[in-house]
Design an enzyme around this catalytic site. Sequence first.
Site, PDB file in Angstrom:
ATOM      1  N   LYS A  73       0.836  -1.192   0.000  1.00 13.93           N
ATOM      2  CA  LYS A  73       0.000   0.000   0.000  1.00 13.93           C
ATOM      3  C   LYS A  73       0.879   1.253   0.000  1.00 13.93           C
ATOM      4  O   LYS A  73       2.040   1.234   0.405  1.00 13.93           O
ATOM      5  CB  LYS A  73      -0.877   0.044   1.260  1.00 13.93           C
ATOM      6  CG  LYS A  73      -1.914  -1.047   1.410  1.00 13.93           C
ATOM      7  CD  LYS A  73      -2.649  -0.868   2.738  1.00 13.93           C
ATOM      8  CE  LYS A  73      -3.656  -1.970   3.005  1.00 13.93           C
ATOM      9  NZ  LYS A  73      -4.829  -1.854   2.120  1.00 13.93           N
ATOM     10  N   ARG A  75      -9.995 -11.676   2.727  1.00 12.81           N
ATOM     11  CA  ARG A  75     -10.862 -12.770   2.264  1.00 12.81           C
ATOM     12  C   ARG A  75     -10.163 -14.126   2.370  1.00 12.81           C
ATOM     13  O   ARG A  75     -10.836 -15.156   2.491  1.00 12.81           O
ATOM     14  CB  ARG A  75     -11.319 -12.495   0.831  1.00 12.81           C
ATOM     15  CG  ARG A  75     -10.245 -12.507  -0.226  1.00 12.81           C
ATOM     16  CD  ARG A  75     -10.638 -11.765  -1.488  1.00 12.81           C
ATOM     17  NE  ARG A  75     -10.720 -10.330  -1.252  1.00 12.81           N
ATOM     18  CZ  ARG A  75     -11.102  -9.432  -2.176  1.00 12.81           C
ATOM     19  NH1 ARG A  75     -11.438  -9.843  -3.381  1.00 12.81           N
ATOM     20  NH2 ARG A  75     -11.130  -8.161  -1.905  1.00 12.81           N
TER      21      ARG A  75
END
Length: 494
Positions: free
Chosen positions: A271, A345
């Site tokens: 990020k 996830r």
Amino acid sequence: MPVSTELHIVHGRIRDIATTAEVVAVPVQAGPEIDPAYADEVTGVFPLGAADLLAHEEAKGGPGELVGAPCRLGDGITDLLLYGVGDGSPAALRRAGAAVARRGRGGANLAVAVPSGADDAALAAFAEGLLLASYDFRVGGPPKRPAAEKITLLTEVERAVGDAVERGTVVARAVAAARDLANTPSLEKTPRWLAEQAERLAAESGLAVRVRDERELRAAGFGGIVAVGAGSARPPRLIELTYEPETGPADRHVVLVGKGITFDSGGLSLKKNESMKTMKTDMAGGAAVIGAMTALRALRVPVRVTGLVAAAENLPSGSAMRPGDVIRHYGGTTTEVLNTDAEGRLVLADALAYADAELDPDVLVDIATLTGAAKVALGQRHGALYATEDALAAELLGAGADSGEPLWRMPLTDDYRAAIDSTVADLANMGRGGFRAGSIVAALFLREFTGRRAWAHLDVAGPARAGSDDAEVTRGATGYGVRLLLRWLSGRST
């Protein structure tokens, strides 16, 4: 650091407590009209008169509206505060309580006259607002304007409000526990630390707990959790909390699953720095599960509940998972990793597959700060709800509305299922083919691990964090999800 403010209930008149409180707050109904239970005591104490003061300030009695001035009550001078309660609904009183608590900061004692017409649900919400707006989290010295040490709730003589206030207090403290966990800096908050906090809270709350370390996870085939945590020197954990109601065997079993990424750098798909600043709260879903579990026994929830928190730290290193890797989840399903920043996830998939295979739940609900797409779609007030059954969706939507944590139902669009196809594995962890439906595609990925059971997914990337204080919401981690889950679980017997 839990909410330190204490609520005390007394029966009597305003003048009886005015000498011991720096601020005394009196309710004003929409109109505006001073609550009839207290009107005689405050009508003449303002130099202008209470009605003239409200008119001068153009007050309407709306929820959270505040008008006040120093007044002589008894032998001393007290700040007398008129606070609006609107229509007296739980939502209005929650906001009113929060406004009063914020106005009372900096003082040692605050006295609040309780709205006379409020029902139990509204009184519980009022207590929530008072306590949640009193929440502080700091590393270091105390805040400049600390919350009131004690809030005295004044009621008409012999009115029974204790049960409702106690319920609101239990819920608020559960939310505060979740906020504490999520606000703790990641320097301290390792997966092991999170598991230790869960063990401590479980012991205090009458819950059973089991923690699987990295060796157990690897041996049992929790490939998603292991892969996400592989880049960190601080290994992953799977936390399992169990609640059994005291009333005997429950006829329903609910499993709650929370994302517990204690820091998310994005892994090798790194990020930007700005996007990492809030990533200590990327385990807010797991914190909500732990927080909700701590209140189940005190609220006498009649449903058997298991809470799972898949905890890992997603960092880049020579041992980190790579784009292009294929991982094998609990139960054998394989996933091609296309982006290591879609890690939530992967850990949730393991926990959901384990719940389906081993725990035999009637209902599965997961909660996670999963996608920026949900925040783009719904902003910072609504969580995105995906559900396989209309009845389950309706229950959760209702619980969100009642608790002040609203949800908005989103579609599980089967036409988008092709986005997570892979040529080398059963699934891909990122959408392909230009579908551009990030939150929906993530939900469809998770559905693959739920075994066709009744299942709901709450994507709370927006409301789990706040950039500023507003009503009962505090800057930083909000504890979103605790209230709605407790409202839903408490109502499942009806």
